[in-house]
Design an enzyme around this catalytic site. Structure first.
Site, mmCIF file in Angstrom:
data_model
loop_
_atom_site.group_PDB
_atom_site.id
_atom_site.type_symbol
_atom_site.label_atom_id
_atom_site.label_comp_id
_atom_site.label_asym_id
_atom_site.label_seq_id
_atom_site.Cartn_x
_atom_site.Cartn_y
_atom_site.Cartn_z
ATOM 1 N N CYS A 1 21.546 -61.950 56.261
ATOM 2 C CA CYS A 1 22.630 -61.109 55.734
ATOM 3 C C CYS A 1 22.067 -59.913 54.979
ATOM 4 C CB CYS A 1 23.486 -61.860 54.719
ATOM 5 S SG CYS A 1 24.508 -63.148 55.376
ATOM 6 N N CYS B 1 23.361 -70.511 53.591
ATOM 7 C CA CYS B 1 24.158 -69.289 53.705
ATOM 8 C C CYS B 1 25.520 -69.636 54.308
ATOM 9 C CB CYS B 1 23.430 -68.292 54.615
ATOM 10 S SG CYS B 1 24.500 -66.925 55.122
ATOM 11 N N LYS C 1 23.909 -68.527 73.070
ATOM 12 C CA LYS C 1 23.257 -68.702 74.376
ATOM 13 C C LYS C 1 23.003 -70.170 74.640
ATOM 14 C CE LYS C 1 21.307 -64.236 75.357
ATOM 15 N NZ LYS C 1 20.812 -63.454 74.212
#
Ligand code: ME8
Length: 502
Positions: free
Chosen positions: A129, A144, A300
């Site tokens: 971030c 986070c 992915k």
């Protein structure tokens, strides 16, 4: 009247993905619509966010300099815009010298105005971030809240921005302007963040070198978020060589951003602008996140990523634009996938709009030698179009791109029902019905024209082809009024706009 709209600027530590395409397209729809209003002069900005730790770290991992990585990836983001038919007026890179010089100018003023001090910072830091987290944001286990990675405890001597002194001015801003942040759920989120008590934030980083140098303390660079946010302001100073657009376009009408960067745009940004004696933007619109077809975050490894380039290749850019604006209500999160792209393409683009276009033009060619009859349009159909451009404009004034599209689409469906009700192929058999057939064809041509002018911001390529075939390429919004009498223009044959796929 000037209208200034921006997207967030993309990090160059990665390559363009669907989230970037989504935001750019939505912003483009609003920008194109505003250009249809003669009274509006529009400026549309997008670009790349190139400084800071995430970029420096990604470059290091690849064994290249941050500048090399930034140059390579910024090019991919820049090239994305024409691929999406996005009509940005400028592409800013935060490594532009002009940007950096203006960042220094503005932040020097913040410093001179007494809004900074030097202090020791210790806190939980997320390198992804590029942000220190306050205690009540952090997930259990010091993770986070966005990336769910372990935060590191960091300490350094920094310059601080006195965010806490803007508590009251920000509360006043939110009290005075209930549409400063939209939609309302995001407004409330910002208000509650502010209400929980603002702490001062780091304005500079001592350990970093990949950033804009702090003019009053050369060992430091500015914290990347302040450098990045200022792009919205700095770009106006140099986007047009030899001209300063700031007075004309500042403050911005709209910043379009995703929900993960709400705090920076709805708390830090207005406070910083006030500290620099600059006007605060009119609106920040916060859109949701596109999720995989399974409703989970696209990744992915889960194999649930919708690739915008694959949609463009298999369908078209217009189909991608339409799908993204149609399938996920702008402002909310939503699942997207190739199956639903295919379903919308076939049922709505090919069978509804495409079919309305091809049969209207084919019938005018067949029954009236390609000339739209010079006849009065059907008053009932006209009534259903009454006030439509104004209502679309009202919705887009509020960045309601999905709702505006729905309103237009109801007219696509109405016109198809009108064809069924009137059955022009029956009217054509009976010479006594010639006037009724004239009215039917004139009404359909007019309905199709109005719909296409209103759809032009969403699907610029297909609507341009269709309007050209109708002999009416004018795109202005006042021109999207359904006429009581029309006709006399020639139409030309049109290839299917949304061909059936193999
Ligand atoms: O945040 N769905 O850059 P970024 C919808 N550099 N929107 C998404 C998304 C998704 N799955 N993923 C990302 C940054 N976005 C900063 C901005 S502005 C001064 C600095 C959106 O490349 C995201 O919310 O990570 C943001 O608005 C934009 O894409 C760029 O994200």
């Amino acid at each position: 009247m000037a209208f200034y709209i921006t997207t967030a600027i993309s990090y160059v530590n990665g390559v363009p993905h669907l989230g970037h395409a989504y935001e750019a397209i939505a912003t483009d729809v609003i920008a194109r619509h505003m250009r249809q209003r003669h009274s509006q002069e529009v400026f549309f900005l997008t670009g790349t966010d190139e400084h800071g730790e995430p970029v420096a770290d990604a470059a290091k991992a690849e064994g290249v300099t941050p500048q090399e990585l930034a140059d390579r990836n910024a090019e991919r983001f820049r090239a994305l815009m024409p691929q999406l038919d996005v009509s940005n007026d400028f592409f800013i890179r935060t490594t532009d010298e002009e940007h950096q010089r203006r960042v220094q100018e503005v932040l020097q003023r913040v410093h001179d105005n007494g809004h900074t001090y030097k202090g020791l910072y210790e806190g939980w830091y997320c390198p992804r971030c590029a942000d220190f987290k306050v205690e009540n944001e952090i997930l259990e286990g010091n993770l986070c809240p966005i990336h769910e990675i372990r935060l590191t405890r960091e300490q350094e001597e920094n310059w601080f921005f006195r965010l806490s002194t803007f508590q009251e001015p920000l509360e006043r801003l939110y009290a005075d302007r209930p549409d400063f942040v939209m939609p309302p759920v995001r407004f409330n989120e910002a208000v509650s963040f502010i209400g929980s008590g603002l702490q001062d934030v780091s304005l500079t980083r001592a350990r970093m070198t990949w950033g804009v140098p702090v003019p009053w303390d050369p060992g430091h660079v500015f914290y990347v978020w302040f450098d990045a946010l200022l792009n919205y302001y700095t770009a106006l100073g140099y986007a047009r060589p030899g001209e300063d657009l700031t007075d004309r376009f500042w403050p911005a009408n709209y910043h379009i951003i995703g929900k993960d960067i709400l705090k920076f745009h709805t708390v830090f940004w207005p406070a910083l602008l006030m500290a620099a004696d600059l006007a605060v933007p009119q609106h920040v619109f916060v859109h949701g996140f596109l999720l995989g077809a399974d409703g989970r975050k696209m990744s992915k490894s889960l194999g649930n990523v919708l690739d915008p380039f694959e949609v463009i290749e298999q369908f078209s850019t217009d189909a991608l634009r339409f799908y993204l604006m149609r399938d996920v209500g702008f402002g909310a999160d939503g699942a997207v996938g190739m199956d639903s792209v295919t379903a919308r393409y076939e049922s709505e683009l090919a069978n509804e709009y495409g079919n309305l276009a091809s049969r209207t033009i084919a019938m005018i060619l067949r029954y009236r030698d390609g000339v739209i009859p010079d006849a009065d349009t059907d008053p009932e159909l006209a009534a259903e179009f009454a006030g439509l451009p104004e209502r679309v404009a009202e919705l887009l004034d509020g960045a309601e791109v999905t709702q505006a599209l729905e309103l237009i689409w109801q007219r696509v469906r109405r016109c198809n029902r009108f064809v069924e009700e009137r059955a022009p192929w029956q009217l054509a058999k009976d010479p006594e019905s010639a006037r009724a057939l004239d009215q039917t064809l004139a009404s359909l041509a007019e309905g199709l024209r109005v719909i296409s002018v209103l759809l032009a911001p969403y699907m610029p390529a297909s609507t341009a082809k269709l309007l050209a075939a109708l002999g009416a390429s004018e795109l202005s919004l006042p021109g999207a009024t359904f006429a009581a009498r029309t006709g006399g223009r020639c139409v030309i044959a049109l290839e299917p706009l949304f061909p059936k796929r193999g």
